[in-house]
Every structure is written in C-alpha cells, then in structure tokens.
Write a protein that holds these residues in place. Structure first.
Motif, mmCIF file in Angstrom:
data_model
loop_
_atom_site.group_PDB
_atom_site.id
_atom_site.type_symbol
_atom_site.label_atom_id
_atom_site.label_comp_id
_atom_site.label_asym_id
_atom_site.label_seq_id
_atom_site.Cartn_x
_atom_site.Cartn_y
_atom_site.Cartn_z
ATOM 1 N N GLU A 24 -11.872 -2.163 -1.793
ATOM 2 C CA GLU A 24 -13.298 -2.488 -1.814
ATOM 3 C C GLU A 24 -14.146 -1.247 -1.510
ATOM 4 O O GLU A 24 -15.172 -1.022 -2.151
ATOM 5 N N GLU A 25 -13.700 -0.459 -0.546
ATOM 6 C CA GLU A 25 -14.435 0.774 -0.221
ATOM 7 C C GLU A 25 -14.415 1.733 -1.412
ATOM 8 O O GLU A 25 -15.424 2.354 -1.728
ATOM 9 N N PRO A 30 -16.122 5.825 -4.984
ATOM 10 C CA PRO A 30 -14.879 6.247 -5.647
ATOM 11 C C PRO A 30 -14.324 7.588 -5.183
ATOM 12 O O PRO A 30 -13.179 7.900 -5.479
ATOM 13 N N ASN A 31 -15.093 8.370 -4.465
ATOM 14 C CA ASN A 31 -14.602 9.656 -3.976
ATOM 15 C C ASN A 31 -14.326 9.662 -2.475
ATOM 16 O O ASN A 31 -14.248 10.734 -1.869
ATOM 17 N N HIS A 32 -14.162 8.483 -1.889
ATOM 18 C CA HIS A 32 -13.889 8.397 -0.448
ATOM 19 C C HIS A 32 -12.408 8.692 -0.208
ATOM 20 O O HIS A 32 -11.554 7.827 -0.306
ATOM 21 N N LEU A 33 -12.139 9.960 0.114
ATOM 22 C CA LEU A 33 -10.754 10.426 0.228
ATOM 23 C C LEU A 33 -9.938 9.657 1.253
ATOM 24 O O LEU A 33 -8.787 9.321 1.002
ATOM 25 N N ASN A 34 -10.521 9.388 2.405
ATOM 26 C CA ASN A 34 -9.765 8.695 3.449
ATOM 27 C C ASN A 34 -9.317 7.306 3.009
ATOM 28 O O ASN A 34 -8.254 6.849 3.416
ATOM 29 N N SER A 35 -10.108 6.660 2.174
ATOM 30 C CA SER A 35 -9.709 5.342 1.673
ATOM 31 C C SER A 35 -8.472 5.451 0.793
ATOM 32 O O SER A 35 -7.573 4.619 0.872
ATOM 33 N N VAL A 37 -6.210 7.841 0.992
ATOM 34 C CA VAL A 37 -5.086 8.208 1.855
ATOM 35 C C VAL A 37 -4.548 6.982 2.573
ATOM 36 O O VAL A 37 -3.333 6.723 2.579
ATOM 37 N N LYS A 38 -5.435 6.214 3.188
ATOM 38 C CA LYS A 38 -4.980 5.038 3.941
ATOM 39 C C LYS A 38 -4.469 3.937 3.020
ATOM 40 O O LYS A 38 -3.545 3.206 3.380
ATOM 41 N N LYS A 39 -5.033 3.830 1.823
ATOM 42 C CA LYS A 39 -4.485 2.881 0.844
ATOM 43 C C LYS A 39 -3.066 3.306 0.490
ATOM 44 O O LYS A 39 -2.149 2.477 0.444
ATOM 45 N N GLY A 40 -2.877 4.606 0.261
ATOM 46 C CA GLY A 40 -1.541 5.116 -0.024
ATOM 47 C C GLY A 40 -0.582 4.857 1.123
ATOM 48 O O GLY A 40 0.563 4.440 0.912
ATOM 49 N N ASP A 41 -1.033 5.077 2.343
ATOM 50 C CA ASP A 41 -0.196 4.799 3.516
ATOM 51 C C ASP A 41 0.171 3.317 3.587
ATOM 52 O O ASP A 41 1.320 2.965 3.888
ATOM 53 N N SER A 42 -0.801 2.462 3.307
ATOM 54 C CA SER A 42 -0.544 1.015 3.320
ATOM 55 C C SER A 42 0.499 0.654 2.271
ATOM 56 O O SER A 42 1.423 -0.131 2.541
ATOM 57 N N LEU A 43 0.352 1.242 1.096
ATOM 58 C CA LEU A 43 1.310 0.967 0.026
ATOM 59 C C LEU A 43 2.704 1.465 0.379
ATOM 60 O O LEU A 43 3.707 0.814 0.048
ATOM 61 N N LEU A 44 2.793 2.598 1.060
ATOM 62 C CA LEU A 44 4.104 3.072 1.513
ATOM 63 C C LEU A 44 4.741 2.068 2.455
ATOM 64 O O LEU A 44 5.944 1.789 2.350
ATOM 65 N N ILE A 54 0.191 7.226 -6.814
ATOM 66 C CA ILE A 54 -1.056 7.276 -7.589
ATOM 67 C C ILE A 54 -2.240 7.574 -6.660
ATOM 68 O O ILE A 54 -3.101 8.394 -6.983
ATOM 69 N N CYS A 55 -2.266 6.929 -5.501
ATOM 70 C CA CYS A 55 -3.360 7.167 -4.544
ATOM 71 C C CYS A 55 -3.358 8.607 -4.056
ATOM 72 O O CYS A 55 -4.413 9.254 -3.998
ATOM 73 N N PHE A 56 -2.196 9.121 -3.713
ATOM 74 C CA PHE A 56 -2.123 10.483 -3.201
ATOM 75 C C PHE A 56 -2.471 11.495 -4.286
ATOM 76 O O PHE A 56 -3.107 12.512 -4.010
ATOM 77 N N ASN A 57 -2.092 11.207 -5.518
ATOM 78 C CA ASN A 57 -2.477 12.089 -6.626
ATOM 79 C C ASN A 57 -3.982 12.072 -6.851
ATOM 80 O O ASN A 57 -4.563 13.086 -7.242
ATOM 81 N N LYS A 58 -4.619 10.945 -6.606
ATOM 82 C CA LYS A 58 -6.071 10.850 -6.733
ATOM 83 C C LYS A 58 -6.748 11.750 -5.702
ATOM 84 O O LYS A 58 -7.730 12.428 -6.004
ATOM 85 N N VAL A 59 -6.212 11.780 -4.488
ATOM 86 C CA VAL A 59 -6.756 12.662 -3.459
ATOM 87 C C VAL A 59 -6.656 14.108 -3.924
ATOM 88 O O VAL A 59 -7.622 14.872 -3.816
#
Length: 70
Positions: A24-25, A30-35, A37-44, A54-59
C-alpha cells in the motif's frame, strides 16, 4: 502511515500482513526504498525468494548511482 503499520506487523512476525501494508505504501510512493526493503524482508521470511529478489532489485534500480548498495 502504511509503512509504519507494515513495520508494526513485521515486528509481530505477521509477515503476510506486513507485506500488504508495504504494498500500500509503495502504491502511494513508488520510490519509497524502505518499503521495498522491508517488503523484501517479509517475503524472505515467507520463503518467497523470487518475489523478494524482485523487491531488492527495485531498490538497486532506484538507487543505481549509490555505490553503498553493491
């Protein structure tokens, strides 16, 4: 607001719900890097490795000029 809710749910180990709030954030900012990163962490934590990558590559794509990411 959504980022903070995601952080709260992540801290409670509610990774699926946290991911939803990070999504949602990202819709709002769309350029909120921390979102990403934390989405990627959640997915891990959910063992969704491909989606996390995909999330980490977006960062990296957003911050491609920042040498501290490499």
């Amino acid at each position: 607001v959504f980022y903070q809710l995601g952080i709260s749910h992540y801290g409670l180990q509610e990774y699926r719900k946290a991911k939803e709030y990070f999504d949602e954030e990202i819709k709002l900012n769309p350029n909120h890097l921390n979102s990403y990163v934390k989405k990627g962490d959640s997915l891990l934590m959910l063992k969704e490795y491909y989606e996390a990558n995909i999330c980490f590559n977006k960062v990296i794509a957003i911050k491609s000029n920042d040498s501290t990411l490499y």
